[in-house]
Design an enzyme around this catalytic site. Sequence first.
Site, PDB file in Angstrom:
ATOM      1  N   LYS A 154     -15.194  79.097  22.348  1.00 61.96           N
ATOM      2  CA  LYS A 154     -14.644  79.487  23.840  1.00 61.96           C
ATOM      3  C   LYS A 154     -12.981  80.543  23.608  1.00 61.96           C
ATOM      4  O   LYS A 154     -12.101  79.970  24.439  1.00 61.96           O
ATOM      5  CB  LYS A 154     -14.533  78.464  24.654  1.00 61.96           C
TER       6      LYS A 154
ATOM      7  N   ASN B   8      -7.907  93.029  23.766  1.00 63.94           N
ATOM      8  CA  ASN B   8      -7.977  93.671  22.452  1.00 63.94           C
ATOM      9  C   ASN B   8      -8.111  92.085  21.729  1.00 63.94           C
ATOM     10  O   ASN B   8      -8.618  92.155  20.364  1.00 63.94           O
ATOM     11  CB  ASN B   8      -6.753  93.962  22.001  1.00 63.94           C
TER      12      ASN B   8
END
Length: 116
Positions: A60, A66
């Site tokens: 998750k 980034n």
Amino acid sequence: MQKDVIVALDFQSKQEVVEFLKDFPNPIYTKVGMELFYKEGPEVVRYLKNQGHKVFLDLKFHDIPNTVAGAVRSVASLDVDMMNVQAAGGIKMMEAGLAELNKQKKDALLISITML
């Protein structure tokens, strides 16, 4: 049509996984969650893949775009079959993860979890 059933390996150690999988004569689709992955690391995924199992790595991802892209890059290198992100991270984060997966040219699924 055959459907995959994903078997959750909600164990605390690789040894428990090894013992559990002895009852399955053929490779199966497995789910490795945070508890097992954080304890055993990538080695448990490598073990499962070497045994022919499919792997859904259920971590998750939820961070800045980034960082999620980097996590997807790392996990894709393990040849997992599916991974996920937390939708609450937003569209840009999810797009960054998917773009990285596409860049890696891996035939894996990236799914989004909306609610736990």
